[in-house]
Scaffold this active site. Structure first.
Site, PDB file in Angstrom:
ATOM      1  N   SER A 133       7.246  -2.933 -93.643  1.00  0.00           N
ATOM      2  CA  SER A 133       8.368  -2.101 -93.210  1.00  0.00           C
ATOM      3  C   SER A 133       9.531  -2.943 -92.695  1.00  0.00           C
ATOM      4  O   SER A 133      10.698  -2.683 -93.020  1.00  0.00           O
ATOM      5  CB  SER A 133       7.925  -1.134 -92.109  1.00  0.00           C
ATOM      6  N   SER A 156       6.894  10.523 -88.437  1.00  0.00           N
ATOM      7  CA  SER A 156       6.784   9.068 -88.260  1.00  0.00           C
ATOM      8  C   SER A 156       8.003   8.490 -87.549  1.00  0.00           C
ATOM      9  O   SER A 156       8.585   7.483 -87.971  1.00  0.00           O
ATOM     10  CB  SER A 156       6.593   8.379 -89.620  1.00  0.00           C
ATOM     11  N   SER A 171      10.142   9.603 -92.939  1.00  0.00           N
ATOM     12  CA  SER A 171      11.200   9.034 -92.102  1.00  0.00           C
ATOM     13  C   SER A 171      12.073   8.067 -92.891  1.00  0.00           C
ATOM     14  O   SER A 171      13.170   7.708 -92.455  1.00  0.00           O
ATOM     15  CB  SER A 171      10.590   8.315 -90.899  1.00  0.00           C
ATOM     16  N   GLN A 172      11.590   7.640 -94.069  1.00  0.00           N
ATOM     17  CA  GLN A 172      12.383   6.713 -94.880  1.00  0.00           C
ATOM     18  C   GLN A 172      13.705   7.323 -95.328  1.00  0.00           C
ATOM     19  O   GLN A 172      14.673   6.604 -95.553  1.00  0.00           O
ATOM     20  CB  GLN A 172      11.574   6.248 -96.098  1.00  0.00           C
ATOM     21  N   ARG A 216       6.307  10.744-106.142  1.00  0.00           N
ATOM     22  CA  ARG A 216       6.639  10.902-104.719  1.00  0.00           C
ATOM     23  C   ARG A 216       8.044  11.478-104.546  1.00  0.00           C
ATOM     24  O   ARG A 216       8.960  11.148-105.284  1.00  0.00           O
ATOM     25  CB  ARG A 216       6.490   9.562-103.999  1.00  0.00           C
ATOM     26  N   ASP A 237       0.128   6.305 -91.130  1.00  0.00           N
ATOM     27  CA  ASP A 237      -0.378   5.286 -92.055  1.00  0.00           C
ATOM     28  C   ASP A 237      -1.735   4.752 -91.616  1.00  0.00           C
ATOM     29  O   ASP A 237      -2.462   4.156 -92.422  1.00  0.00           O
ATOM     30  CB  ASP A 237       0.621   4.124 -92.179  1.00  0.00           C
ATOM     31  N   LYS A 292       1.906  10.426 -99.965  1.00  0.00           N
ATOM     32  CA  LYS A 292       2.004   8.961 -99.941  1.00  0.00           C
ATOM     33  C   LYS A 292       1.640   8.432-101.334  1.00  0.00           C
ATOM     34  O   LYS A 292       1.822   9.113-102.337  1.00  0.00           O
ATOM     35  CB  LYS A 292       1.083   8.398 -98.856  1.00  0.00           C
ATOM     36  N   ARG A 352      -4.172   1.386 -99.000  1.00  0.00           N
ATOM     37  CA  ARG A 352      -4.702   1.737 -97.678  1.00  0.00           C
ATOM     38  C   ARG A 352      -6.094   2.368 -97.769  1.00  0.00           C
ATOM     39  O   ARG A 352      -6.892   2.242 -96.831  1.00  0.00           O
ATOM     40  CB  ARG A 352      -3.732   2.650 -96.934  1.00  0.00           C
TER      41      ARG A 352
END
Length: 413
Positions: A11, A182, A156-157, A109, A296, A323, A370
């Site tokens: 990030s 987030s 939040s991106q 996405r 995450d 995600k 993940r």
């Protein structure tokens, strides 16, 4: 006592690459993450005409406050969400015709709320296939600025992309946020913008970003807190001890809050200015926890939940369904493969440990780094766990299996 050197934050590296490209002067990024996502971001910058120089321990970027150096470019964003959401925003501040596409996984996405906000700001943006998804084309002529309304309830991106854009507009931005998930990731963005000479002001739900551009600097990338969660969880679940230097009281990343969840479950946690240490105590209690701000790390908790003394219920994580995969269902399916009882809802998952120990099985990764890294922690206690796509960890940590294997040899398993 195992000391684990965690690679740089994905990030932070992505934001730093944007800021460096937009800044006036040459920026040096020290200890950036080198992974598929960040290499894809750097490659995208190169396609847009920015110079990205590499040494073994640093990247140097020649900033261009006026925007991309080319009048036309076709950028492939790979699997990277930050690449796919931040680079079109950076290009919009320049002048030219720019097309962006991504992998099939990233194409699925959503991008719609950010696309709408950019259009509301006058950006000529067109989705070539499914509305609100890649591929897209931008006919850029700079951004005037002004006030815009944004729904950042999915990611939040979207808000980070607009915050980063703000200083590149002619008038600055006032971003009115109707929903936000987030939130700690937004705090990372605001803190990093300050390091590049821009002060963001908040008025309730409105973020005020001044015009004027960024100033180049030398910036140190801190270790990735999301990645650290697997190593901290390993200590908690085995009764071992792990220290991660560089993630201490001054860390930017909200995902370091995962250690507070481990503390509630019974682990011993120590954080100081130099790093964080987690020691397993042999006790792992069940709990109910809201993970909206650190979603995450939801798979990390789900993966160790079968070893708790009672049910583990994780709430307010609906955004994990959009995600790299539907992480909530991926965790549920894989836990059931191990013989663990799981119940899910729209935005929650409850794992109910049973009297029988989990059994080994192949973990279905869905190409999601993940999921693999989380269930590697489960494998410390469950023999016979394997993965259908172990290599997908290259997205954020190409050397994960080697590093985790080295740690395993130092833990009481």
């Amino acid at each position: 006592m195992p000391v684990v050197d965690i690679p740089g934050s994905k990030s932070v590296t992505a934001r730093a690459l944007f800021l460096a490209a937009a800044a006036d002067g040459v920026t040096t990024l020290r200890r950036p993450l080198r992974s598929d996502d960040t290499e894809g971001f750097a490659e995208g910058l190169t396609r847009l005409g920015y110079r990205v120089g590499r040494t073994p321990d640093a990247w140097q970027i020649d900033g261009r406050p006026q925007g991309p150096a080319v009048a036309e470019a076709d950028v492939y964003c790979r699997d990277g969400a930050t690449t796919a959401r931040f680079l079109p925003t950076l290009a919009a501040a320049g002048r030219g015709s720019f097309r962006f596409d991504a992998s099939p996984q990233m194409r699925r996405r959503p991008l719609g709320p950010l696309s709408k906000a950019l259009r509301d700001l006058g950006v000529d943006l067109r989705h070539e296939e499914a509305e609100g998804h890649h591929p897209l084309r931008i006919e850029a002529s700079g951004v005037e600025g002004g006030e815009v309304v944004l729904d950042a309830g999915q990611s939040s991106q979207y808000l980070t992309a607009l915050l980063l854009l703000g200083p590149l507009t002619r008038k600055g931005l006032r971003i009115r946020v109707t929903d936000l998930v987030s939130a700690p990731y937004v705090e990372i963005t605001v803190a990093m913008m300050r390091s590049f000479g821009v002060e963001v002001r908040r008025e309730g739900t409105v973020y005020v970003v001044p015009p004027g551009g960024y100033t180049a600097t030398t910036y140190d990338i801190e270790p990735d807190a999301s990645t650290a969660s697997y190593f901290f969880a390993a200590a908690a679940v085995t009764g071992g001890e792990v220290t991660v230097p560089g993630l201490g009281t001054g860390a930017l990343q909200g995902d370091l809050g995962f250690v507070d969840v481990l503390r509630r479950m019974g682990a011993e946690v120590t954080t100081d200015a130099h790093g964080t240490r987690v020691r397993g105590t042999g006790e792992l209690r069940g709990l109910t926890v809201n993970m909206r701000d650190i979603s995450d790390t939801m798979p990390t908790l789900a993966a160790i939940a079968p070893f708790a003394s009672g049910p583990v219920r994780i709430e307010d994580v609906g955004n994990t369904r959009v995600k790299e995969c539907d992480r909530l269902e991926a965790c549920a399916e894989n836990l059931r493969r191990l013989g663990v009882e799981v119940v899910t809802g729209d935005d929650w998952i409850e794992i109910r440990p049973g009297s029988e120990a989990p059994v080994g099985a192949e973990i279905k990764s869905y190409g999601d780094h993940r999921i693999v890294m989380s269930f590697a922690v489960t494998g410390l206690r469950v023999p016979g766990i394997s993965f259908d796509d172990p290599g997908c960890v290259r997205k954020t940590f190409p050397g994960f299996h080697e590093a985790f294997g080295a740690l395993r040899g130092q833990l009481p398993v």
